[in-house]
Design a protein around this motif. Structure first.
Motif, PDB file in Angstrom:
ATOM      1  N   VAL A 144      33.716  21.686  -0.499  1.00  0.00           N
ATOM      2  CA  VAL A 144      32.569  21.123  -1.214  1.00  0.00           C
ATOM      3  C   VAL A 144      31.387  22.038  -0.939  1.00  0.00           C
ATOM      4  N   TYR A 145      30.663  22.421  -1.989  1.00  0.00           N
ATOM      5  CA  TYR A 145      29.449  23.207  -1.828  1.00  0.00           C
ATOM      6  C   TYR A 145      28.245  22.260  -1.888  1.00  0.00           C
ATOM      7  N   ASP A 146      27.487  22.210  -0.813  1.00  0.00           N
ATOM      8  CA  ASP A 146      26.262  21.401  -0.772  1.00  0.00           C
ATOM      9  C   ASP A 146      25.096  22.361  -1.010  1.00  0.00           C
ATOM     10  N   VAL A 147      24.452  22.211  -2.163  1.00  0.00           N
ATOM     11  CA  VAL A 147      23.448  23.175  -2.618  1.00  0.00           C
ATOM     12  C   VAL A 147      22.069  22.516  -2.698  1.00  0.00           C
ATOM     13  N   THR A 148      21.081  23.153  -2.105  1.00  0.00           N
ATOM     14  CA  THR A 148      19.695  22.694  -2.194  1.00  0.00           C
ATOM     15  C   THR A 148      18.883  23.763  -2.927  1.00  0.00           C
ATOM     16  N   VAL A 149      18.181  23.352  -3.974  1.00  0.00           N
ATOM     17  CA  VAL A 149      17.446  24.291  -4.823  1.00  0.00           C
ATOM     18  C   VAL A 149      15.952  23.985  -4.772  1.00  0.00           C
ATOM     19  N   ALA A 150      15.148  25.022  -4.651  1.00  0.00           N
ATOM     20  CA  ALA A 150      13.696  24.880  -4.723  1.00  0.00           C
ATOM     21  C   ALA A 150      13.135  26.006  -5.594  1.00  0.00           C
ATOM     22  N   TYR A 151      12.152  25.657  -6.411  1.00  0.00           N
ATOM     23  CA  TYR A 151      11.545  26.620  -7.326  1.00  0.00           C
ATOM     24  C   TYR A 151      10.171  27.025  -6.793  1.00  0.00           C
ATOM     25  N   GLU A 152      10.005  28.301  -6.584  1.00  0.00           N
ATOM     26  CA  GLU A 152       8.723  28.788  -6.082  1.00  0.00           C
ATOM     27  C   GLU A 152       7.654  28.620  -7.162  1.00  0.00           C
ATOM     28  N   GLY A 153       6.431  28.355  -6.734  1.00  0.00           N
ATOM     29  CA  GLY A 153       5.331  28.202  -7.685  1.00  0.00           C
ATOM     30  C   GLY A 153       5.186  26.791  -8.212  1.00  0.00           C
ATOM     31  N   THR A 154       5.814  25.825  -7.535  1.00  0.00           N
ATOM     32  CA  THR A 154       5.737  24.431  -8.009  1.00  0.00           C
ATOM     33  C   THR A 154       4.889  23.567  -7.081  1.00  0.00           C
TER      34      THR A 154
END
Length: 284
Positions: A144-154
């Protein structure tokens, strides 16, 4: 770096999240293996709703209307056919949007009532689709891939989190960088019973929340806009993207440059959409 059969679990903020899964998959040469668990209403998207269905996507209804048997049957059929699996699930069930405080408050209230940790930068995850997916394919999955995403500039000038970029904003480079934190989890480390998996999934989202608190809210400004640990800049070679760009771009351009091509293009959208609607209605 190797292809694997996986369930991909991620936080959800915007439509770009779908593309992030593709970005990771193409680096494993697994782009064509990506399939999504989608909310039921998306099956009516012109052409795409039909395409996702044909490509192994699974449409699900929320809460009490969730059809576990239907999802399980579809997944087991794909396992039986030995279909390569890169199944993307957004367990929050909807997007985290700072401009929708009621959704966030309701999610936090639910967690509090259930005796779960209250989360700040993600919504309380729902376990049903995740449990059915892992349980149905437990002898087929590699991880299982546990992925956390964050967008810079938000983050705005007051230090408050803003809405994640739309697809248009992202493609127009209004998002400077995407930060992705990935954990590969062995199946033996995941509880099988739904009740215990629910607790495990919430704990995974607690980890996501801590990562995002550090990303957005760290008191030391030098620690903001990045995840802890060593950062790897993952570049993608042109040979993985240029051929498909030239093929699809050339095909589309050749159609739009002639009157007969333009008519065919319009008819494809119109009749393809109508046939797609009919197909997903019958299949539903």
């Amino acid at each position: 770096k190797n292809k694997e059969n996986v369930v991909y679990l991620s936080n959800h903020q915007c439509t770009v999240d779908w593309i992030i899964a593709d970005m990771l998959a193409i680096r494993q040469n697994a782009l064509g293996h990506v399939r999504y668990v989608l909310k039921d209403g998306l099956k009516w998207l012109p052409l795409y709703g039909w395409y996702f269905s044909q490509h192994g996507g699974i449409y699900v209804k929320r809460s009490a209307r969730f059809n576990e048997k239907e999802m399980r049957n579809k997944l087991q059929a794909q396992v039986k056919a030995e279909t390569p699996m890169y199944l993307v699930i957004f367990p929050e069930g909807t997007r985290y949007n700072p401009e929708m405080p009621k959704v966030i408050a309701d999610s936090q209230l639910f967690a509090d009532k259930e005796g779960l940790a209250v989360l700040k930068h993600v919504l309380t995850p729902r376990v049903k689709a995740t449990h059915v997916a892992i349980d149905s394919m437990k002898n087929y999955l590699n991880a299982v891939y546990d992925v956390t995403v964050a967008y810079e500039g938000t983050v705005d000038h007051k230090g408050q989190r803003k809405v994640a970029p739309s697809m248009t904003e992202f493609l127009c480079k209004e998002c400077p960088k995407v930060h992705i934190y990935l954990d590969r989890i062995e199946l033996k480390d995941i509880p099988e019973e739904q009740m215990y998996m629910r607790r495990w999934l919430h704990e995974r989202f607690e980890i996501k929340d801590k990562l995002l608190i550090e990303f957005y809210d760290a008191k030391d400004s030098k620690r903001r806009n990045k995840f802890p640990g060593k950062c790897v800049h993952s570049k993608l070679s042109l040979k993985k993207t240029l051929p498909s760009l030239l093929f699809l771009g050339g095909l589309t351009a050749s159609m739009l440059l002639t009157e007969s091509g333009r008519k065919l293009y319009v008819k494809t959208w119109i009749y393809g959409t109508l046939i797609g609607y009919l197909w997903v209605s019958v299949k539903a």
